[in-house]
Design an enzyme around this catalytic site. Sequence first.
Site, PDB file in Angstrom:
ATOM      1  N   GLU B 213       0.809  -1.224   0.000  1.00 21.34           N
ATOM      2  CA  GLU B 213       0.000   0.000   0.000  1.00 21.34           C
ATOM      3  C   GLU B 213       0.844   1.278   0.000  1.00 21.34           C
ATOM      4  O   GLU B 213       0.316   2.371  -0.152  1.00 21.34           O
ATOM      5  CB  GLU B 213      -0.926   0.022   1.218  1.00 21.34           C
ATOM      6  CG  GLU B 213      -0.169   0.081   2.527  1.00 21.34           C
ATOM      7  CD  GLU B 213      -1.065   0.312   3.742  1.00 21.34           C
ATOM      8  OE1 GLU B 213      -2.081   0.987   3.628  1.00 21.34           O
ATOM      9  OE2 GLU B 213      -0.718  -0.210   4.820  1.00 21.34           O
ATOM     10  N   GLY B 215       3.440   1.730  -2.180  1.00 14.65           N
ATOM     11  CA  GLY B 215       4.093   1.918  -3.468  1.00 14.65           C
ATOM     12  C   GLY B 215       5.334   1.055  -3.623  1.00 14.65           C
ATOM     13  O   GLY B 215       5.434  -0.031  -3.039  1.00 14.65           O
ATOM     14  N   ASP B 243       3.322 -10.441  -8.027  1.00 16.99           N
ATOM     15  CA  ASP B 243       3.629 -11.123  -9.288  1.00 16.99           C
ATOM     16  C   ASP B 243       3.142 -10.303 -10.484  1.00 16.99           C
ATOM     17  O   ASP B 243       3.819 -10.221 -11.516  1.00 16.99           O
ATOM     18  CB  ASP B 243       2.966 -12.502  -9.318  1.00 16.99           C
ATOM     19  CG  ASP B 243       3.323 -13.337  -8.094  1.00 16.99           C
ATOM     20  OD1 ASP B 243       4.513 -13.397  -7.740  1.00 16.99           O
ATOM     21  OD2 ASP B 243       2.405 -13.919  -7.481  1.00 16.99           O
TER      22      ASP B 243
END
Lengths: 316, 316
Positions: B213, B215, B243
Amino acid sequence: MSETTSQSPSVLIVGSMALDNVRTPAGEVQDALGGAADYSSIAASFFSPVQIVGVVGDDFPQEHLDFLASRNIDISGIQTIPGGKTFRWAGYYDFDLNIAHTLDTQLNVFADFQPKLPVSHQNAEYVFLANIDPELQLDVLKQVKSPKLTVCDTMNFWIEGKRDALLEVLKHVDIAFMNDAEARQLTGKLSVVKAAKALQELGPKTVIIKKGEHGALLFSGNEHFAAPSYPLEDIADPTGAGDTFAGGFIGYVAQQNNTNIETLRKAVVYGSVLASFNVEDFSLNRMRTLTHAEIGARYREFRNISFFEALDEASV
Amino acid sequence: MSETTSQSPSVLIVGSMALDNVRTPAGEVQDALGGAADYSSIAASFFSPVQIVGVVGDDFPQEHLDFLASRNIDISGIQTIPGGKTFRWAGYYDFDLNIAHTLDTQLNVFADFQPKLPVSHQNAEYVFLANIDPELQLDVLKQVKSPKLTVCDTMNFWIEGKRDALLEVLKHVDIAFMNDAEARQLTGKLSVVKAAKALQELGPKTVIIKKGEHGALLFSGNEHFAAPSYPLEDIADPTGAGDTFAGGFIGYVAQQNNTNIETLRKAVVYGSVLASFNVEDFSLNRMRTLTHAEIGARYREFRNISFFEALDEASV
C-alpha cells in the site's frame, strides 16, 4: 524559493515548548530544545515570519529564546512562568526509529497552559494549531478574528482522551494533519484512503497523512497527491519530524499567500524536505545550519525521485 | 502505450502455476487460477509476447490453458503430469489485507518441478524467474544462452531455507524484486534504503522494493525512484499483486527493448498500474476484462498523483 520578506503574511503557531532528553542508536542529548511549537516554528520561519505562542518556565535557557528570535519569529506570545519548570520529555528510540519509547513526561507549566493571544496575533491569517489539548486549540480558534487558513495537528493521546473536543476542532479547521495510525484510530477505518476520506467528512476540506519513512499523502477535495520519502540512510533522531513537516508546509503556504492545489502539493514537498533535514541531527540542530540553497537542492532531488515520463499519447 | 507487436521480444517466465482457494472480507473463490507464473505472465502479456514455463497436473482446467494461450502466451513450456495434481494453495485475509494467512499448501506436481526449456525458449532475451526454489532459478539461468535482462523474485521461505542458493541467484541476475520485509530479512538491515544498497552489493545492479500500500522503490546504480501507490478504497483480493507488478514491469521493458533508467522508471509505474487493477477482483478476473485504454488512463492518474511543480529557479 523566494527569501522570506516582510510582505509575507505571518504564521501563528500554538503548541508545546519543551526540553527533551533523547537517546537513539546514534547518540543522545540532554535538555535539548524540543516541543511541537519550537520544531514547527523554526521550520515555518524558513519561508514566512512566525508568531509563536507557548509557555515555558524560567528554567528555559535564554539561548533558546534568542535562537527563535533570531529566525524572524516573534516571541512576544511566549509566557514565561516565574518559578515554573518547562515541559520535559525523556525518551529513546531503538533500531526501529518509527517507535518512540517514553521514559518520562513532566508537564510542569504546560499543565496549566491557557494560550492568550496578544492583540497583535489576533489578526493572524495563517494559523497552525500544533499538537496540544484540543480544548486549547478551540480556545485559540475563538481568539483569531478572520484567518485565511487554519491547520491542526493532534496525537493518539487526544484521540483517546479528548475525542469530542477533537471532533469539534476538526469541524472548524481547513486542514488536518495526522499520521496513518492516528487517522485509522480516529475513524475506525483500516484503509488509509478510507480513513482520510472519513476525516474529510468530519470537517477539514484537506487531510494530510504523514507516513514517516513512506512519505506523505494529501487529500484535498477530490484531489490526491503522494509525496515520496527521501532515501536517508542514517537518521540521527526522528523527534520532531512531524512537527517540522507541518511547519514547513504552513510556512510555504503563507509565503505564497494562496491555498490552491498546486501550492498545497509544493508545500507538502517543502514540509518533507524540511523534515528530511531535521532528522539528520538531534533536536533542532540541523536547522541551525540549514540554508535556502540546501532546501532548493533537496526539493530538486524530490522531483527527481518521483519523476517518470508521460505516457506516449500517440501510441495508446 | 503501443500495442504488443510480433516485433517485441518475448519474455520467458518460469514459476508456479496453481489453483487457489482464497477468502477475503470481500468474498471467496475456489479452485481459482493462481500461481506466480500465471499472474506475471498475464500481466506481461499486455506489453510483450510471453513464454511461460511451469508444471500442472491433469486436473488443471483446459479453460485456464486456453485463457493463457489467448493472450499471446506460448504455453508449449507448460508440462502436464499425467495423473498428477496441480499445486494448490488455500488461504485467507482478514481486514489487514497485507497479511496472507495460509490454511493449506499442497505442492503436488510442483514438488518435483524441474524446468526444462524447449529449444525455442533458450534464446530468450528477457527472463523473469518468478518466485520458486532458487536452485531451480539457477537451473533456468544455465539454460538460457544470452539473455539481455534477467530478473528474479523470491520470498521469505527461500530466504530462510535456501539462503546460499538465493545468494548465488543474486550474483547472476540484473534485477531483483523483493518486498520490504524480505529485503530486511535477507540483509539484516532495518532501513529499507540500506537493505536495498546491501542487495545491490550482492549482485543485481537494480533492486526493486515492493511496499504494498506504500508503493514501490527502484534503486538502480546510484539512481533512486519512488512510485506512489494508487489510492484504492476497496481491495477484493491482494493475491498475486507482487507477481502482477513484476510481470507488468518486465513486459514493458521487453516491449521497449532497452533497459535505460527512464524505461525502468516507467516500467515500475506500469507494474504498479497492473497490480492496482489486479487487486480489484479475485484471482486474475480483473485481467480478463482489462483494456489498454484503462491501463493508459490509470498511468495518467499515477502521473497526476505524483506531480508537483518545479522549483522556481529564478527565486532560489
